[in-house]
Design an enzyme around this catalytic site. Structure first.
Site, PDB file in Angstrom:
ATOM      1  CG  ASP A 186       5.709   3.783   1.100  1.00  0.00           C
ATOM      2  OD1 ASP A 186       5.916   4.420   2.153  1.00  0.00           O
ATOM      3  OD2 ASP A 186       4.599   3.710   0.544  1.00  0.00           O
TER       4      ASP A 186
ATOM      5  CE1 TYR B 113      -3.666   2.512   0.454  1.00  0.00           C
ATOM      6  CE2 TYR B 113      -2.442   3.326   2.341  1.00  0.00           C
ATOM      7  CZ  TYR B 113      -3.464   3.470   1.429  1.00  0.00           C
ATOM      8  OH  TYR B 113      -4.287   4.577   1.497  1.00  0.00           O
TER       9      TYR B 113
ATOM     10  CE  LYS C 166       0.395   5.555   8.117  1.00  0.00           C
ATOM     11  NZ  LYS C 166       0.520   4.736   6.925  1.00  0.00           N
TER      12      LYS C 166
HETATM   13  C1  LIG Z   1       0.023   5.216   5.495  1.00  0.00           C
HETATM   14  C2  LIG Z   1       0.863   4.879   4.319  1.00  0.00           C
HETATM   15  C3  LIG Z   1       0.898   5.671   3.163  1.00  0.00           C
HETATM   16  C4  LIG Z   1      -0.030   6.839   2.958  1.00  0.00           C
HETATM   17  O1  LIG Z   1       0.183   7.875   3.865  1.00  0.00           O
HETATM   18  P1  LIG Z   1      -1.044   8.887   4.146  1.00  0.00           P
HETATM   19  O2  LIG Z   1      -0.454   9.898   5.066  1.00  0.00           O
HETATM   20  O3  LIG Z   1      -2.146   8.068   4.741  1.00  0.00           O
HETATM   21  O4  LIG Z   1      -1.430   9.458   2.828  1.00  0.00           O
HETATM   22  C5  LIG Z   1       1.798   5.352   2.167  1.00  0.00           C
HETATM   23  N1  LIG Z   1       2.615   4.284   2.285  1.00  0.00           N
HETATM   24  C6  LIG Z   1       2.602   3.496   3.367  1.00  0.00           C
HETATM   25  C7  LIG Z   1       3.565   2.361   3.461  1.00  0.00           C
HETATM   26  C8  LIG Z   1       1.711   3.743   4.412  1.00  0.00           C
HETATM   27  O5  LIG Z   1       1.670   2.919   5.468  1.00  0.00           O
END
Ligand SMILES: *Cc1c(COP(=O)(O)O)cnc(C)c1O
Length: 427
Positions: free
Chosen positions: A241, A150, A269
């Protein structure tokens, strides 16, 4: 006539009924609706340390941690104090600030692969920027991603359907055009040979170095190193990511933990201290393709927002205290032990303070393995935990997080709650 006792979550129910009249599904992000565990959401009133309180005043030991950001506990006094000091100076200027320089310096110091940073207001936005930049920098279009990986609500990456053999992305959501995912190539997580083949001619592979959004799935030994080598061979960029793992599994994220260098890193985050934030960065030469130095456009009205920057700086500062990551590791080990000792029929995947108990007796190394778990049993256990003062992630496919604020008492509450929940679920 006897009066019916009101349910313990009466106020949440009332708020949810109202919310559904004005917010789609009563929520602002789908999984919060708790449909995955077959109940209605709790409305949260406040949070402090390792605990959240719902609108009815019930306290929960929190293992969701706002999906990751609350690594030093909720309402960390350092974060609150700094944000409080920052507030009277204004909430947004749309102009550069000293704080964002300090922020970028802290990130660059923590991540040797990052020489230049660009801030955004969410992880999704940062992913969009990184993908566009990778395409601009390589002059190629295809992006490789893992099934079950994701990367935010990004059109081109909302593709994970299809068998392991699928190499062309098929949109997972209506509204995403076939064109948007036509250049997305899907590979099973932890399958190096598949990734090596898919990387040929691609602009980049984007990967969670420790998967967190199919539940926690660590990289197999050699997987990340293999991806690095495949990128070096083909000229594709390695986009890690680290929105969850950055500052979570080590100060320098999974790339520090596993000794792998990313071309581009995406963060979010934790680095916002609970305020909306994202960022991406990499080598100066690649990042200089971005406007205003280069032609690749990326922008944001609230990017580098002074409050988000202040909160993030405070958390990064807090995490720099000696012993922090040892403590997070101990907390994670403790959580794992409590779950093991409960006798729950689980396979536990854990890296430091992030963990998923998968309801299966098989190892879980990819999305197919994760989705083969007993989600109904997870749902029953999660409902049972909520009824006993513990707040787990409301889905089998999410990470449980321990913060530096979890104490002995919190694990005791979990031990008792888990015994009751398992008993009730007949597990
Ligand atoms: C939460 C998340 C995102 C998206 O971040 P948002 O601040 O919710 O847009 C992207 N990549 C990973 C791995 C995530 O856990």
């Amino acid at each position: 006539m006897p009066v019916e006792p009101s349910p313990p979550d009466a106020r949440s129910r009332e708020l949810f009924a109202r919310a559904r009249q004005v917010l789609v599904g009563g929520v602002n992000s789908p999984v919060r609706a708790m449909r995955g565990i077959g109940r209605d959401p709790l409305f949260i009133d406040r949070a402090e340390g390792a605990h959240v309180w719902d609108a009815d005043g019930t306290r929960y030991v929190d293992f969701l941690a706002s999906w990751g950001p609350a690594i030093t506990g909720h309402a960390d006094p350092l974060v609150i104090g700094d944000v409080r000091d920052a507030l009277p100076r204004g909430t947004s200027y749309g102009a550069p600030t000293e704080r964002e320089v300090l922020f970028a310096e802290a990130v660059v110091e923590a991540f040797p692969s990052i020489e230049r940073l660009r801030m955004t207001s969410s992880g999704s936005e940062a992913v969009m920027g990184a993908v566009r930049l990778a395409r601009a920098a390589t002059g190629r279009e295809a992006i490789v991603k893992a099934e079950g990986g994701y990367h935010g609500a990004v059109d081109g990456l909302l593709a994970q359907a299809g068998s392991g053999a699928t190499t062309l992305g098929v949109p997972t959501s209506p509204g995403v055009t076939a064109g948007a995912t036509a250049a997305t190539r899907l590979v099973p997580y932890n399958d190096l040979a598949a990734a090596e083949a898919a990387i040929e001619g691609a602009a980049a592979i984007i990967i969670e170095p420790i998967a967190g959004n199919m539940g926690v799935v660590p990289p197999a030994p050699g997987y990340l190193e293999g991806l690095r080598a495949a990128c070096d061979r083909t000229g594709a960029l390695l986009i890690l990511d680290e929105v969850i793992t950055g500052f979570r599994v080590a100060r320098g994220g999974a790339q520090e933990l596993f000794g792998v260098r990313a071309d581009l890193t995406v963060l979010g985050k934790i680095i916002g201290g609970g305020l909306p934030v994202g960022a991406f960065g990499g080598r100066a030469e690649v990042m200089s393709e971005l406007a205003p130095d280069g032609p690749c456009y990326q922008a944001g009205t609230l990017s580098g927002n002074p409050l988000a920057t202040t909160a993030g700086l405070a958390v990064m500062c807090r995490l720099a205290a000696p012993g922090t990551y040892e403590r997070l590791e101990e907390g994670g080990a403790r959580l794992e032990q409590v779950i093991r000792d409960s006798g729950a029929p689980v396979t536990i995947n854990r890296v430091g303070s992030m963990l998923t108990p998968f309801l299966t007796d098989r190892p879980v190394t990819d999305y197919a393995g994760a989705t083969a778990c007993d989600t109904a049993l997870y749902a029953a256990i999660a409902r049972g935990l909520l009824a006993r003062g513990v707040y787990p992630p409301p889905s089998q496919f999410e990470a449980w997080f321990v913060s530096t604020a979890h104490r002995d008492d919190d694990f005791s509450v979990l031990t008792t709650a888990l015994a009751g929940a398992l008993d009730e679920a007949g597990a």
